[in-house]
Design an enzyme around this catalytic site. Sequence first.
Site, PDB file in Angstrom:
ATOM      1  N   ASN A 181      90.200  55.091  23.262  1.00 37.45           N
ATOM      2  CA  ASN A 181      89.781  55.747  22.129  1.00 37.45           C
ATOM      3  C   ASN A 181      89.880  54.789  21.015  1.00 37.45           C
ATOM      4  O   ASN A 181      89.639  55.508  19.897  1.00 37.45           O
ATOM      5  CB  ASN A 181      90.212  57.283  22.164  1.00 37.45           C
ATOM      6  CG  ASN A 181      91.774  57.088  21.667  1.00 37.45           C
ATOM      7  OD1 ASN A 181      92.441  56.263  21.565  1.00 37.45           O
ATOM      8  ND2 ASN A 181      92.263  58.536  21.819  1.00 37.45           N
ATOM      9  N   LYS A 182      90.696  53.698  21.100  1.00 43.36           N
ATOM     10  CA  LYS A 182      90.857  52.937  19.713  1.00 43.36           C
ATOM     11  C   LYS A 182      89.698  52.291  19.331  1.00 43.36           C
ATOM     12  O   LYS A 182      88.714  52.008  20.022  1.00 43.36           O
ATOM     13  CB  LYS A 182      92.207  52.228  20.249  1.00 43.36           C
ATOM     14  CG  LYS A 182      93.430  53.161  20.428  1.00 43.36           C
ATOM     15  CD  LYS A 182      93.787  53.920  19.389  1.00 43.36           C
ATOM     16  CE  LYS A 182      95.118  54.493  19.562  1.00 43.36           C
ATOM     17  NZ  LYS A 182      95.164  55.439  20.707  1.00 43.36           N
ATOM     18  N   ASN A 183      89.899  51.848  18.200  1.00 40.75           N
ATOM     19  CA  ASN A 183      88.726  50.888  17.584  1.00 40.75           C
ATOM     20  C   ASN A 183      88.562  49.620  18.391  1.00 40.75           C
ATOM     21  O   ASN A 183      87.409  49.190  18.228  1.00 40.75           O
ATOM     22  CB  ASN A 183      89.004  50.528  16.191  1.00 40.75           C
ATOM     23  CG  ASN A 183      89.162  51.871  15.210  1.00 40.75           C
ATOM     24  OD1 ASN A 183      89.222  53.057  15.816  1.00 40.75           O
ATOM     25  ND2 ASN A 183      88.774  51.540  13.867  1.00 40.75           N
TER      26      ASN A 183
END
Length: 383
Positions: free
Chosen positions: A186-188
């Site tokens: 879910n990280k950039n």
Amino acid sequence: MTQSSVPFLPFVRPEIDEATIAGVADVLRSGWITTGPQNQQFEAELSTYCGGRPVRTFNSGTATLEIGLRIAGVGPGDEVITTPASWVATSNVIIETGAMPVFVDIDPRTRNIDLNLLEQAITPRTKALMPVYLSGLPVDMDHLYRIARNHKLRVIEDAAQAFGSSWKGTRIGQLGDIVSFSFHANKNLTSIEGGALVLNSEDEALLAQKYRLQGITRTGFDGMDCDVLGGKYNLTDVAARVGLGQLPHIERFTAQRRKLAQAYFAGLADGAAVKLGLGLPLADFDNSNWHMFQITLPLEHLTLTRAAFMEALKAHGIGSGVHYPAIHLFSLYRARGFAEGMFPHAERFGASTVTLPLFTQMTEADVMRVCRAINEICEQHGK
């Protein structure tokens, strides 16, 4: 509008291009799928991104935090100051080292640890500071490191959500002490699962390598020694190849997220939700990478609970999340003496926050759809 009439909009979806997918297939065909040449290249490119500082990868952002603490010398009897407004891993790893987390309430404006309260929490047992950059917004780095220098404390930056963020034009990771990134899905920037530590010296990098794989040091073909108690935290080459495919896009990812965040502010301004007291994040478009867009619900002015609000969003075909309940109210921490009322800003935030969809494949039309749904729900259920 019902969920069945429109495509479901999740609150997060990673963007992985076809070149990266093909690259992963190449790694699988190569026969070298655990830690190897892809990981070495990923570390080298991350180091370049972080201004040439030594970088070592791990299999999670939780591992990076724990190893960062150990490299900083944190152990039994020590205290580490952090925030109760984070994923519980932030404080769990402190306990794993034998130390005690000391919480400081958040600044309700930034939702990060209140640096104006931090010095009051420092004791002779304080060994390190662990700020969290919630949703990618860094704390005031000048203020943070002034405190650290004055009290001769190490800093382990929980920058799990802040890859691509900056402070006064300098990338997070290029400055400071030990910096911990997460590359969770879910990280950039994602490597599916994974993380990285940005370190201060080659000696620290070597120690990180030891902790990463059972404390082992190899010399020549058959030389081997173990002089520290390590674990099994290495990143696979499959994961590293995903990260390598993501890295060239990070500036575009960040620009798109900022554009979408601006659309949220425009779409919610002067609407029914804001008039009822819906809270918006700090509108920082210089430093934050806009990892998440979090609102706080005016529950005292609504006839529904947070769970019911999220269910209503789902009926509109919109996903949402909760990031995060106040850590000190979990049973594990209540058993250690924490209780309600200790950190009121973090408690209020944790009880009312909702994370809205924000990912790079979204459009401004998607954002407007979310804003319309929020205002409609608030109009229907406002007191």
